[in-house]
Design an enzyme around this catalytic site. Structure first.
Site, mmCIF file in Angstrom:
data_model
loop_
_atom_site.group_PDB
_atom_site.id
_atom_site.type_symbol
_atom_site.label_atom_id
_atom_site.label_comp_id
_atom_site.label_asym_id
_atom_site.label_seq_id
_atom_site.Cartn_x
_atom_site.Cartn_y
_atom_site.Cartn_z
ATOM 1 C CE LYS A 191 44.231 56.425 26.539
ATOM 2 N NZ LYS A 191 43.029 57.165 26.133
ATOM 3 C CB VAL A 245 39.412 52.906 20.886
ATOM 4 C CG1 VAL A 245 40.448 53.321 21.919
ATOM 5 C CG2 VAL A 245 40.060 52.061 19.796
ATOM 6 C CD GLU A 264 30.175 48.022 17.921
ATOM 7 O OE1 GLU A 264 29.826 48.160 16.717
ATOM 8 O OE2 GLU A 264 30.643 48.942 18.607
ATOM 9 C CB SER A 312 31.546 55.774 22.741
ATOM 10 O OG SER A 312 31.192 54.440 23.066
ATOM 11 N N GLY A 349 31.423 56.481 17.549
ATOM 12 C CA GLY A 349 32.361 56.951 16.543
ATOM 13 C C GLY A 349 32.374 58.459 16.406
ATOM 14 C CG HIS A 371 66.617 39.557 31.655
ATOM 15 N ND1 HIS A 371 65.508 38.841 31.240
ATOM 16 C CD2 HIS A 371 67.018 39.013 32.817
ATOM 17 C CE1 HIS A 371 65.260 37.885 32.122
ATOM 18 N NE2 HIS A 371 66.168 37.970 33.099
#
Length: 455
Positions: A50, A181, A201, A262, A264, A438
């Protein structure tokens, strides 16, 4: 042999959270971690990824600032500086975990632990130079990358998700094997900073078991960013500069200078000694647990990736809490139906609960309401994109929420409202009585209930 009220094996999110909680309640606690505190999430997953995504997002927004009246020249992405910042963030958080454990009175040992059997009602655990007894045991050993049977995985250009987070160059052609992901997040990051990215994939869809409209939007988002996505593509060989894959019965070659594997993850139970006390393990290698994270062995629990139920850090946190509450005699359980999941693409994707098709399969009478993000004043003020929506799946019988699916800039924050509503079984009418600030993204939840297109 030294005896502890609780021994935790594994210092990732679930492990250190459980240790902190137990020590806070007065238990003598030993936490054993063979590597670095924080586990995969903190050191080679959630946090570093991140941090990188944030840097590439800022770079991308700066380059395209003219859409917001901000014009810049000579913008550069500096991989070395980005990695330096990422490492500083990780280091600070790892130290923070260590400090909290220390202040709570948890004993921490860096070592490899192996279960060797029972000693009365306690579990025997062997370390490098000693053996200890655990009155209660929590296994939180996490997971490791799944390595499929592809020829050429030993190629030096092939990287796991851990290795790619330390890459100090921008690949020219990056091929990502696996569109889950991790795959789509890394595709987002590297496409932003200039890599030519292709995802291969094996399954028909990207991002895991997503709502079909969410998955369709994800494909569109990636395509817009220049990421090429090939589903139902099977990689058969990796050579030094090319990948060979099969797609709809035909064999193709794809050039690369870096490959991200990647495909899994799998629970890490090897060399743990689970058979020595008869722990039940699934065919997939996960330690079998109930909704209290209790295994088939009394006073022995398994949390986080190692039980294979929901490989998310926040799931491990919740499982840790349930474990400690159960140990203390408090009634608690993990409701896996109300655990949210997020994909940090641009915009973000966040989901909780069931899709419409899943709810129908379970026999619910369903109302589905959808509203595009362009109905949000906050979205229009901050984004030049028309992408995104809120989709709510409701139980017609009692007007409660069965699932929520969001594509939005701050979907990871919005989903908390809906997770709470599901967990508390609040009906839709009550949901509309909440006062949402808001302008905010969250108020689109209320608007979706009122104005959403029904299907």
């Amino acid at each position: 042999m030294e005896r502890y009220d609780l021994v935790v094996i594994g210092g990732g999110p679930g492990g250190y959270h459980a240790a902190e909680r137990a020590a806070h309640h007065g238990f003598s606690v030993l936490l054993i971690e063979k590597d670095t505190l924080g586990g995969v999430c903190l050191n080679a997953g959630c946090i570093p990824s991140k941090t990188l995504l944030n840097s590439s997002k800022r770079y991308d927004m700066t380059r395209h600032g003219s859409a917001y009246g901000v014009k810049t020249d000579g913008v550069h992405y500096a991989p070395e500086e980005v990695l330096k910042r990422k490492n500083q963030v990780v280091d600070a958080l790892v130290k923070g975990v260590g400090y909290t454990l220390k202040t709570q009175g948890v004993t921490v040992i860096k070592d490899h632990a192996r279960i060797t059997g029972m000693h009365g009602h306690a579990v025997k655990i062997a370390l490098s130079d000693t053996e200890i007894l655990a009155k209660r045991l929590i296994l939180a050993t996490g997971s490791v990358p799944f390595l499929p049977g592809i020829e050429g995985l030993e190629n030096p250009h092939v990287m796991t998700s851990k290795v790619i987070l330390d890459l100090d160059v921008v690949p020219h052609k990056l091929v990502i094997i696996g569109g889950g992901v991790i795959g789509v997040e890394m595709a987002t990051h590297f496409s932003r900073i200039g890599s030519d990215v292709t995802i291969l994939e094996m399954l028909p869809t990207l991002g895991g078991p997503l709502d079909q409209d969410v998955e369709k939007t994800l494909r569109q988002m990636l395509d817009k960013q220049g990421v090429k996505c090939l589903t139902e593509a099977k990689v058969v060989r990796i050579d030094e500069t090319t990948i060979t894959y099969e797609h709809y019965g035909k064999t193709h070659e794809l050039p690369h200078d870096r490959v991200l594997l990647s495909a899994g993850r799998r629970p890490m139970t090897e060399e743990l000694g689970v058979k020595s006390i008869g722990l039940e393990v699934s065919l997939q290698g996960a330690i079998v647990t109930d909704d209290r994270c209790q295994t088939n062995v009394k006073h022995t629990y398994a949390i986080g990736d190692v039980n294979g139920k929901s490989m998310l850090a926040h799931t491990a946190y919740r499982e840790a809490e349930v474990c400690i509450n159960t140990i203390m005699g408090k009634k608690d359980r993990v409701d896996y139906n109300t655990i949210p999941a997020v994909i940090y693409t641009s915009p973000e994707i966040a989901v909780v609960g069931r899709t419409r098709s899943q709810a129908l399969e379970e026999g619910y009478d369903v109302i589905e309401k959808v509203l595009p993000m362009v109905y949000s004043g906050r979205h229009l003020a901050e984004s030049a994109s028309k992408e995104g929506f809120v989709k709510l799946v409701l139980n017609r019988q009692n007007n409660t929420l069965l699932g929520a699916h969001i594509v939005a800039a701050h979907a990871s924050e919005m989903i908390l409202y809906l997770t709470a509503m599901m967990d508390l079984v609040i009906d839709a009418e009550q949901m509309t009585r909440f006062v949402y600030p808001h302008p905010s993204y969250g108020e689109l939840i209320k608007d979706t209930l009122f104005f959403g297109k029904e299907s």
